[in-house]
Design a protein around this motif. Structure first.
Motif, mmCIF file in Angstrom:
data_model
loop_
_atom_site.group_PDB
_atom_site.id
_atom_site.type_symbol
_atom_site.label_atom_id
_atom_site.label_comp_id
_atom_site.label_asym_id
_atom_site.label_seq_id
_atom_site.Cartn_x
_atom_site.Cartn_y
_atom_site.Cartn_z
ATOM 1 N N ASN A 18 70.874 48.251 50.033
ATOM 2 C CA ASN A 18 70.163 48.494 48.781
ATOM 3 C C ASN A 18 69.903 49.991 48.578
ATOM 4 O OD1 ASN A 18 68.576 47.508 46.416
ATOM 5 N ND2 ASN A 18 66.889 48.446 47.538
ATOM 6 N N LYS A 19 69.443 50.661 49.638
ATOM 7 C CA LYS A 19 69.124 52.094 49.539
ATOM 8 C C LYS A 19 70.374 52.914 49.235
ATOM 9 C CE LYS A 19 66.654 55.927 50.378
ATOM 10 N NZ LYS A 19 67.692 56.948 50.256
ATOM 11 N N LEU A 20 71.462 52.644 49.945
ATOM 12 C CA LEU A 20 72.682 53.423 49.751
ATOM 13 C C LEU A 20 73.282 53.222 48.362
ATOM 14 C CD1 LEU A 20 74.430 52.961 53.214
ATOM 15 C CD2 LEU A 20 73.389 55.045 52.318
ATOM 16 N N ASP A 98 87.648 43.469 50.186
ATOM 17 C CA ASP A 98 87.693 44.101 51.496
ATOM 18 C C ASP A 98 86.679 43.419 52.400
ATOM 19 O OD1 ASP A 98 88.517 45.819 53.456
ATOM 20 O OD2 ASP A 98 87.952 47.658 52.401
ATOM 21 N N TYR A 99 86.843 43.626 53.686
ATOM 22 C CA TYR A 99 85.884 43.123 54.664
ATOM 23 C C TYR A 99 85.450 44.318 55.498
ATOM 24 C CZ TYR A 99 90.058 43.540 57.427
ATOM 25 O OH TYR A 99 91.187 44.051 58.010
ATOM 26 N N ILE A 100 84.176 44.398 55.792
ATOM 27 C CA ILE A 100 83.644 45.547 56.522
ATOM 28 C C ILE A 100 82.747 45.045 57.638
ATOM 29 C CG2 ILE A 100 82.175 47.609 56.358
ATOM 30 C CD1 ILE A 100 83.225 47.888 53.463
ATOM 31 N N THR A 101 83.001 45.511 58.835
ATOM 32 C CA THR A 101 82.198 45.077 59.976
ATOM 33 C C THR A 101 80.906 45.880 60.062
ATOM 34 O OG1 THR A 101 83.441 46.583 61.397
ATOM 35 C CG2 THR A 101 84.177 44.302 61.313
ATOM 36 N N LYS A 102 79.856 45.204 60.507
ATOM 37 C CA LYS A 102 78.537 45.850 60.612
ATOM 38 C C LYS A 102 78.452 46.616 61.934
ATOM 39 C CE LYS A 102 76.501 41.801 58.372
ATOM 40 N NZ LYS A 102 75.519 40.702 58.512
ATOM 41 N N GLU A 103 79.092 47.775 61.943
ATOM 42 C CA GLU A 103 79.161 48.532 63.182
ATOM 43 C C GLU A 103 78.201 49.720 63.205
ATOM 44 O OE1 GLU A 103 83.830 47.772 64.387
ATOM 45 O OE2 GLU A 103 83.297 49.527 63.183
ATOM 46 N N SER A 104 78.109 50.434 62.106
ATOM 47 C CA SER A 104 77.309 51.651 62.076
ATOM 48 C C SER A 104 76.946 51.975 60.639
ATOM 49 C CB SER A 104 78.104 52.820 62.670
ATOM 50 O OG SER A 104 79.243 53.093 61.860
ATOM 51 N N ARG A 105 76.195 53.055 60.472
ATOM 52 C CA ARG A 105 75.827 53.500 59.128
ATOM 53 C C ARG A 105 77.076 53.816 58.309
ATOM 54 N NH1 ARG A 105 71.646 55.585 56.121
ATOM 55 N NH2 ARG A 105 72.204 57.248 54.667
ATOM 56 N N SER A 107 79.770 52.224 58.198
ATOM 57 C CA SER A 107 80.265 50.983 57.592
ATOM 58 C C SER A 107 79.586 50.728 56.250
ATOM 59 C CB SER A 107 80.003 49.800 58.528
ATOM 60 O OG SER A 107 80.651 49.976 59.764
ATOM 61 N N TYR A 108 78.275 50.960 56.205
ATOM 62 C CA TYR A 108 77.538 50.726 54.967
ATOM 63 C C TYR A 108 77.843 51.795 53.925
ATOM 64 C CZ TYR A 108 75.210 47.575 58.168
ATOM 65 O OH TYR A 108 74.958 46.596 59.093
ATOM 66 N N LEU A 109 78.146 53.004 54.387
ATOM 67 C CA LEU A 109 78.583 54.040 53.454
ATOM 68 C C LEU A 109 79.901 53.653 52.800
ATOM 69 C CD1 LEU A 109 77.741 57.302 55.457
ATOM 70 C CD2 LEU A 109 76.684 56.562 53.319
ATOM 71 N N SER A 112 79.045 51.299 49.875
ATOM 72 C CA SER A 112 78.554 51.982 48.666
ATOM 73 C C SER A 112 79.672 52.774 47.990
ATOM 74 C CB SER A 112 77.381 52.898 49.021
ATOM 75 O OG SER A 112 77.768 53.896 49.937
ATOM 76 N N LYS A 113 80.547 53.358 48.802
ATOM 77 C CA LYS A 113 81.669 54.112 48.250
ATOM 78 C C LYS A 113 82.634 53.191 47.496
ATOM 79 C CE LYS A 113 85.269 57.312 49.871
ATOM 80 N NZ LYS A 113 85.866 57.940 51.080
ATOM 81 N N LEU A 114 82.874 52.013 48.048
ATOM 82 C CA LEU A 114 83.778 51.056 47.418
ATOM 83 C C LEU A 114 83.200 50.537 46.100
ATOM 84 C CD1 LEU A 114 86.350 49.408 47.461
ATOM 85 C CD2 LEU A 114 85.257 47.812 49.047
#
Length: 419
Positions: A18-20, A98-105, A107-109, A112-114
């Motif tokens: 939400n924040k990103l 796309d699929y994104i693994t919850k590995e690090s910050r 990943s969440y960036l 938001s970029k996508l």
């Protein structure tokens, strides 16, 4: 503002996503912690740009959240803590973006970029040039999934016609082997046209010939893909090339934009003049207006130069609202230029509406009203300089005649004013 649906049972992950996303002023998020809340949100409002969903929820352990989002034709990004090749293939077959693994910050960036890329894609036009209809349909389908505006052509000659009719196309994806004009000839022709120099060109071929790849690149292609390709590789190449193009445009804008008002500067105006006046067909349609904020010196003397700067920023922002398809330039001080190729009646109507808006707008935190004076030259001239000179003379005639008016003709002419 665009809405994004976030479905995630972890409160920490929800807050991060939400924040990103909401750090970007274009977006707001609807947050759901389970499938039931997601169903309720979609039933009440399905006007979402995209959905970001956790693959495994307490009440949807087997990817039901993904199926739900896709059933509403939402571009869907999957977050998952567990990943394997079977899951990857299954998700892509279902049609997720796309699929994104919850590995690090990071990943969440990526998420938001996508999402921001999807927003930009809504107004990004791509031309697919491919003589094989099944192959062309496949590529177009992949692009539409990512919200691109897609145009199609069967060969290079047809592609050039499309590019001439849709001059805001930003990317061409073209196969090598085509009748009439192949991809190699097409990219060479495109790079010989000045207005197409920044167009992103991606070549395709099923031959896998490395010599062909280098030949394409040396002729002006930005990238090259061998068929068949994984759709992830396809998207990555598309995104990277568009981002590179946008970075170049940002650098160019830093030289062409006025730093205070963020409209174009005089330097860019004269660069654009070459394009506008190169052909008689376009030259005869050019309308030039000089617009001046009345009594601007009084604002600086009364409220200070900082308030004067804010006034210019708000004044130029108002111009962008009323002349979105025209070239707006800060010519100097409080004087602006608008160059348009719209039909005269349409453009003059916009000018009149803009003047009314200026009169009724309360500017800056001091909430004062101003007026503006405008000089217009709609007659054909051999150069931008001569047209600017006429418009500028009419602007000063408008100011001498009492300000707050539009001067369309020289003062000796009848019907010179449009108030």
């Amino acid at each position: 503002m665009y809405k994004v649906l976030v479905v995630e049972d972890s409160s920490t992950v929800r807050k991060i996503v939400n924040k990103l996303i909401e750090d970007n002023p274009h977006f707001t998020c609807d947050l759901c912690e389970d499938l039931a809340e997601a169903k309720s949100a979609l039933e009440s409002d399905n006007e979402y740009l995209a959905a970001i969903v956790d693959l495994n929820l307490p009440d949807a352990p087997n990817g039901e959240s993904v199926e739900l989002a896709l059933s509403y034709n939402l571009p869907t990004i999957v977050l998952t803590g567990n990943f394997d090749e079977f899951t990857r293939a299954q998700l892509l077959d279902q049609g997720v973006l796309d699929y994104i693994t919850k590995e690090s910050r990071y990943s969440y960036l990526q998420v938001s970029k996508l999402v921001d890329r999807l927003r930009k894609n809504l107004t990004t036009k791509v031309l697919v040039v491919e003589d094989s209809k099944p192959s062309r349909n496949h590529i177009c389908s992949l692009l539409r999934k990512f919200q691109f505006q897609v145009h199609e052509a069967n060969d290079g000659l047809e592609a050039l016609e499309v590019l001439d009719n849709h001059r805001d196309i930003k990317m061409v994806i073209a196969d090598h082997r085509m009748p009439n004009m192949d991809g190699y000839e097409l990219v060479r022709t495109i790079r010989h046209e000045k207005r197409l120099q920044d167009l992103v060109f991606i070549g395709l071929s099923a031959s896998g010939d490395s010599v062909l790849t280098s030949k394409f690149i040396k002729s002006g292609a930005n990238d090259f893909l061998s068929k068949p390709f994984y759709h992830e590789e396809f998207y990555c190449r598309i995104m990277q090339n568009l981002e590179s193009q946008e970075m170049i445009q940002t650098i160019r804008n830093s030289a062409n934009l006025d730093p205070l008002t963020k409209v174009y500067n005089r330097r860019f105006l004269y660069e654009k003049a070459d394009e506008l006046f190169s052909r008689k067909a376009t030259r005869s349609n050019v309308i030039v207006s000089m617009i001046d904020a009345d009594n601007f010196k009084g604002v600086n003397d009364t409220y200070g130069h900082k308030t004067g700067d804010v006034l210019l920023q708000e004044f130029s922002a108002l111009m962008k609202d009323y002349f979105p398809d025209d070239l707006i330039v800060r010519y100097g001080g409080e004087e602006f230029t608008v160059v348009s190729v719209r039909p005269p009646k349409v453009y003059l109507s916009a000018l009149s509406a803009f003047m009314d808006a200026v009169r009724t707008t309360q500017f800056t935190n001091h909430k004062f009203n101003i007026t503006c004076s405008i000089g217009v030259c709609a007659e054909e001239h051999p150069s931008l300089e001569s047209q600017l000179e006429v418009a500028d003379a009419r602007l000063y005639n408008a100011k001498r005649a009492g300000r707050d008016q539009i001067m369309l003709r020289d003062t000796a002419s009848k019907s010179a004013q449009l108030v």
